[in-house]
Design an enzyme around this catalytic site. Structure first.
Site, PDB file in Angstrom:
ATOM      1  N   ASN A   1      89.619  24.691  19.460  1.00 37.87           N
ATOM      2  CA  ASN A   1      89.920  23.396  18.844  1.00 37.87           C
ATOM      3  C   ASN A   1      89.530  23.497  17.364  1.00 37.87           C
ATOM      4  O   ASN A   1      88.370  23.288  17.002  1.00 37.87           O
ATOM      5  CB  ASN A   1      89.105  22.322  19.586  1.00 37.87           C
ATOM      6  CG  ASN A   1      89.307  20.929  19.026  1.00 37.87           C
ATOM      7  OD1 ASN A   1      89.906  20.758  17.960  1.00 37.87           O
ATOM      8  ND2 ASN A   1      88.798  19.943  19.728  1.00 37.87           N
TER       9      ASN A   1
ATOM     10  N   ARG B   1      94.220  23.248  20.782  1.00 42.64           N
ATOM     11  CA  ARG B   1      94.504  21.878  20.357  1.00 42.64           C
ATOM     12  C   ARG B   1      95.378  21.951  19.108  1.00 42.64           C
ATOM     13  O   ARG B   1      95.036  22.647  18.146  1.00 42.64           O
ATOM     14  CB  ARG B   1      93.207  21.160  20.014  1.00 42.64           C
ATOM     15  CG  ARG B   1      93.466  19.774  19.511  1.00 42.64           C
ATOM     16  CD  ARG B   1      92.320  19.259  18.720  1.00 42.64           C
ATOM     17  NE  ARG B   1      92.551  17.881  18.340  1.00 42.64           N
ATOM     18  CZ  ARG B   1      91.854  17.258  17.420  1.00 42.64           C
ATOM     19  NH1 ARG B   1      90.880  17.876  16.798  1.00 42.64           N
ATOM     20  NH2 ARG B   1      92.107  16.012  17.122  1.00 42.64           N
TER      21      ARG B   1
ATOM     22  N   HIS C   1      94.692  12.150  18.383  1.00 39.81           N
ATOM     23  CA  HIS C   1      93.572  11.999  19.330  1.00 39.81           C
ATOM     24  C   HIS C   1      94.057  11.695  20.747  1.00 39.81           C
ATOM     25  O   HIS C   1      93.274  11.240  21.569  1.00 39.81           O
ATOM     26  CB  HIS C   1      92.629  10.838  18.946  1.00 39.81           C
ATOM     27  CG  HIS C   1      91.686  11.147  17.845  1.00 39.81           C
ATOM     28  ND1 HIS C   1      91.146  10.158  17.065  1.00 39.81           N
ATOM     29  CD2 HIS C   1      91.171  12.304  17.404  1.00 39.81           C
ATOM     30  CE1 HIS C   1      90.347  10.697  16.174  1.00 39.81           C
ATOM     31  NE2 HIS C   1      90.348  12.006  16.352  1.00 39.81           N
TER      32      HIS C   1
ATOM     33  N   ARG D   1      87.919   9.822   5.805  1.00 36.73           N
ATOM     34  CA  ARG D   1      89.273   9.287   5.599  1.00 36.73           C
ATOM     35  C   ARG D   1      89.221   7.770   5.444  1.00 36.73           C
ATOM     36  O   ARG D   1      88.453   7.100   6.140  1.00 36.73           O
ATOM     37  CB  ARG D   1      90.165   9.649   6.791  1.00 36.73           C
ATOM     38  CG  ARG D   1      90.722  11.052   6.705  1.00 36.73           C
ATOM     39  CD  ARG D   1      91.473  11.431   7.956  1.00 36.73           C
ATOM     40  NE  ARG D   1      90.708  12.382   8.742  1.00 36.73           N
ATOM     41  CZ  ARG D   1      90.968  12.683  10.005  1.00 36.73           C
ATOM     42  NH1 ARG D   1      91.960  12.121  10.638  1.00 36.73           N
ATOM     43  NH2 ARG D   1      90.213  13.547  10.637  1.00 36.73           N
TER      44      ARG D   1
ATOM     45  N   GLU E   1      87.508  16.825  25.373  1.00 38.21           N
ATOM     46  CA  GLU E   1      88.831  17.323  24.971  1.00 38.21           C
ATOM     47  C   GLU E   1      89.041  18.757  25.429  1.00 38.21           C
ATOM     48  O   GLU E   1      90.147  19.145  25.784  1.00 38.21           O
ATOM     49  CB  GLU E   1      88.979  17.225  23.447  1.00 38.21           C
ATOM     50  CG  GLU E   1      89.204  15.789  22.990  1.00 38.21           C
ATOM     51  CD  GLU E   1      89.100  15.622  21.484  1.00 38.21           C
ATOM     52  OE1 GLU E   1      87.981  15.720  20.960  1.00 38.21           O
ATOM     53  OE2 GLU E   1      90.133  15.382  20.850  1.00 38.21           O
TER      54      GLU E   1
HETATM   55  P1  ADP Z   1      85.006  15.006  15.646  1.00 42.00           P
HETATM   56  O1  ADP Z   1      85.334  15.566  17.025  1.00 42.00           O
HETATM   57  O2  ADP Z   1      86.008  14.046  15.113  1.00 42.00           O
HETATM   58  O3  ADP Z   1      84.574  16.042  14.657  1.00 42.00           O
HETATM   59  P2  ADP Z   1      82.715  13.881  16.993  1.00 42.00           P
HETATM   60  O4  ADP Z   1      83.351  13.136  18.113  1.00 42.00           O
HETATM   61  O5  ADP Z   1      81.972  15.130  17.301  1.00 42.00           O
HETATM   62  O6  ADP Z   1      83.735  14.097  15.805  1.00 42.00           O
HETATM   63  O7  ADP Z   1      81.716  12.851  16.278  1.00 42.00           O
HETATM   64  C1  ADP Z   1      81.068  13.164  15.082  1.00 42.00           C
HETATM   65  C2  ADP Z   1      80.346  11.919  14.578  1.00 42.00           C
HETATM   66  O8  ADP Z   1      79.477  11.437  15.620  1.00 42.00           O
HETATM   67  C3  ADP Z   1      79.488  12.180  13.357  1.00 42.00           C
HETATM   68  O9  ADP Z   1      79.552  11.079  12.482  1.00 42.00           O
HETATM   69  C4  ADP Z   1      78.099  12.266  13.958  1.00 42.00           C
HETATM   70  O10 ADP Z   1      77.122  11.907  13.041  1.00 42.00           O
HETATM   71  C5  ADP Z   1      78.175  11.257  15.087  1.00 42.00           C
HETATM   72  N1  ADP Z   1      77.165  11.537  16.104  1.00 42.00           N
HETATM   73  C6  ADP Z   1      77.160  12.527  17.004  1.00 42.00           C
HETATM   74  N2  ADP Z   1      76.038  12.482  17.767  1.00 42.00           N
HETATM   75  C7  ADP Z   1      75.310  11.440  17.293  1.00 42.00           C
HETATM   76  C8  ADP Z   1      74.048  10.864  17.635  1.00 42.00           C
HETATM   77  N3  ADP Z   1      73.303  11.360  18.608  1.00 42.00           N
HETATM   78  N4  ADP Z   1      73.627   9.792  16.937  1.00 42.00           N
HETATM   79  C9  ADP Z   1      74.378   9.279  15.933  1.00 42.00           C
HETATM   80  N5  ADP Z   1      75.568   9.763  15.571  1.00 42.00           N
HETATM   81  C10 ADP Z   1      76.025  10.831  16.230  1.00 42.00           C
END
Ligand code: ADP
Length: 404
Positions: free
Chosen positions: A12, A93, A184, A245, A389
Site C-alpha cells: 500500500n 492498493r 478510500h 490537504r 485495508e
Molecule cells: P493514512 O492511512 O491516511 O496515512 P492513518 O489512518 O494511519 O492515515 O491515520 C493517521 C492519523 O491518525 C495521523 O494524524 C495520526 O496522528 C493519527 N493517529 C494514529 N494513532 C493515533 C493515536 N493513538 N492518537 C492520536 N492520533 C493518532
C-alpha cells in the site's frame, strides 16, 4: 509455521509512506506487517511486526518509494523462506481507477496503462502505486501474472449522477471524465461489511454513514448497501479537512492565488495538497497526536480541531438526508477515527439536534485497537470500527486470483 499456505503480499504505497503485510486471507492471520514512514525526509523509519515480535530500523538518508519497496523485499522478506515459498499473489492498493477500471483486476500492460492514464486524477498516489507494482514485477517474475490491483474508486461505481456530476458544462464529464470518483473505498466497504455483521443486517439493507479519518479523510453515505455519496471527488483533495490537504475550498481561491499572488498552478497544487489541512491551519503539524495533546492549551490546535469537526459534522448532517428515512449507524474509522475520542465527542455534540448522543465513558474507552459502540441507547448507534485495508486487499486479491 508448518500451516502456512496461500499467502498474499500486500503493498500500500501512500504519498509519503509504504504499508506492507503478508497475510492469509482465509484465516485472516497477518504474519508480517509494517510501515516505512517519512519518505523524502532526511531520515526514514521502518517498523514491522513478524510473528508477534516488533522490529524497527532508521535509515539515515532520504529514500523514495522504490528504495522503500526494495528494502521491504530485500531486507525483510528475503530471509523469510517459509513466507516466500507460500506466496501465491501480490495485492496492490491503487487509489484511482480512472474512467475505465470499475473493479479489482489482474495487472497486465493494459491495466498499467489505465493506471497511468489516471495519474492526473490522483497525482500523489497513482504514480507511487505504479512504482510498487513495477518493483514487485521485477523482483518476483514468477508471480508476474498474480499481481492484483485493488482500487479505492471501485466502491463508488454506483454513485448516482446527482452525486457524481459537478455543475460545470456537461461535456467536461462526457469528453474528459471529470466527475466525482471518490477514494478510500476499500476502507469504507470493509467497515460497512463489518457493520452489517455487527448489526446482523443483510448488506443490501444497510443504511449507514462511514467516516474514515486518517491523514487522508473522507465520508461515505451508504443506502441499501450502495454508496450514494462520498466526499472525495475527481481527486482525493475534495471534502473533509485532512492532514495536509485542504478539502473543500471556494475554487476562486485558486484564481486569486494565480492572478493576484502570481503563484503557478504547480505551486498552488503543492499548497493545497501538502501544506494545507491541519498542517496549514496550525503551521505546526499534521499529526493528530499533537492536536489531541494541545487542544486545551494552544489556540492553533483548538482552532484546527474545531474546523476539522465543523466540516465533518456538516457532512454527516447532509448525508442523513440521503438515508431514505432510516439511519442504522454512524461509523468512525481510520487512525484519527479509531484513536481520538475528542474528535468523536466534538463532532457528535454538534449533531445532538439530529438525534446523536455520545456516551462519554464508552467513547473514552474505545481507543487503541478496540472497536465498539460509543453512543447512548437513545441515540442513533455510533460505532468505532477498526479498518484493515491490508486484509481487505488480500481478500480481494485471493478472489481475483482464484477466478482465473
Ligand atoms: P493514512 O492511512 O491516511 O496515512 P492513518 O489512518 O494511519 O492515515 O491515520 C493517521 C492519523 O491518525 C495521523 O494524524 C495520526 O496522528 C493519527 N493517529 C494514529 N494513532 C493515533 C493515536 N493513538 N492518537 C492520536 N492520533 C493518532
Amino acid at each position: 509455521m508448518k500451516t502456512l499456505k496461500n499467502l498474499i503480499f500486500v503493498l500500500n504505497c501512500g504519498s509519503s509512506s509504504v504499508k506492507f503485510a503478508v497475510l492469509d486471507p482465509d484465516n485472516k492471520k497477518k504474519y508480517l506487517s509494517g510501515l516505512v514512514e517519512c519518505l523524502f525526509l532526511p531520515k526514514a523509519y521502518i517498523t514491522w511486526q513478524y510473528l508477534g515480535l516488533k522490529y524497527n530500523k532508521t535509515i539515515n538518508v532520504s529514500i523514495n518509494h522504490k528504495d522503500a519497496v526494495n528494502f521491504i523485499i530485500d531486507q525483510i522478506l528475503l530471509e523469510k523462506k517459509d513466507i516466500l515459498k507460500n506466496l501465491i499473489g501480490i495485492g496492490h492498493r491503487v487509489v484511482h481507477g480512472g474512467a475505465k477500471i470499475k473493479k479489482s483486476v489482474l495487472i497486465d500492460n493494459k491495466i498499467i496503462q489505465y493506471i497511468q492514464d489516471a495519474f492526473s486524477f490522483a497525482p500523489l498516489h497513482n504514480p507511487v502505486n505504479l512504482i510498487g507494482i513495477q518493483t514487485t514485477l521485477e523482483k518476483y517474475p514468477k508471480l508476474s501474472k498474480k499481481n492484483v490491483a485493488v482500487f479505492d474508486t471501485s466502491f463508488y461505481q454506483n454513485l448516482p449522477e446527482t452525486s457524481f456530476l459537478y455543475a460545470i458544462p456537461y461535456n467536461f464529464y462526457k469528453e474528459h471524465g471529470i466527475r466525482r470518483y471518490g477514494a478510500h473505498g476499500t476502507s469504507h466497504f470493509y467497515v460497512a461489511r463489518k457493520t452489517s455483521i455487527i448489526l446482523n443486517k443483510p448488506f443490501d439493507n444497510l443504511n449507514i454513514i462511514t467516516c474514515h479519518l486518517g491523514n487522508g479523510a473522507s465520508i461515505s453515505a451508504i443506502c441499501n448497501g450502495i454508496c450514494v455519496d462520498t466526499s472525495m471527488g475527481l481527486t482525493p483533495l475534495e471534502g473533509l479537512v485532512m492532514g495536509t490537504r485542504s478539502g473543500d475550498i471556494d475554487p476562486s481561491i485558486i484564481f486569486f492565488m494565480n492572478k493576484k499572488l502570481h503563484m503557478s498552478v504547480d505551486e498552488i497544487e503543492l499548497i493545497l495538497t501538502k501544506k494545507s489541512g491541519l498542517l496549514g491551519l496550525s503551521g505546526i503539524s499534521s499529526d493528530f497526536r499533537y492536536f489531541e495533546k494541545n487542544y486545551n492549551f494552544d489556540k492553533k490546535a483548538t482552532r484546527s480541531v474545531d474546523i476539522f469537526c465543523h466540516r465533518l459534522s456538516k457532512y454527516i448532517a447532509a448525508y442523513i438526508t440521503l438515508m431514505e428515512n432510516r439511519l442504522d449507524a454512524l461509523i468512525f474509522t481510520g487512525g484519527i477515527g479509531e484513536n481520538v475520542p475528542l474528535i468523536r465527542e466534538i463532532t457528535l455534540s454538534k449533531l445532538s439536534l439530529l438525534g446523536f448522543k455520545i456516551d462519554t465513558e464508552l467513547n473514552l474507552s474505545v481507543i487503541k485497537g478496540k472497536s465498539g459502540l460509543i453512543s447512548k441507547s437513545d441515540s442513533y448507534p455510533v460505532f468505532v470500527i477498526l479498518t484493515d485495508e491490508e486484509l481487505a486487499i488480500a481478500e480481494e486479491t485471493l478472489q481475483i486470483i482464484n477466478k482465473k
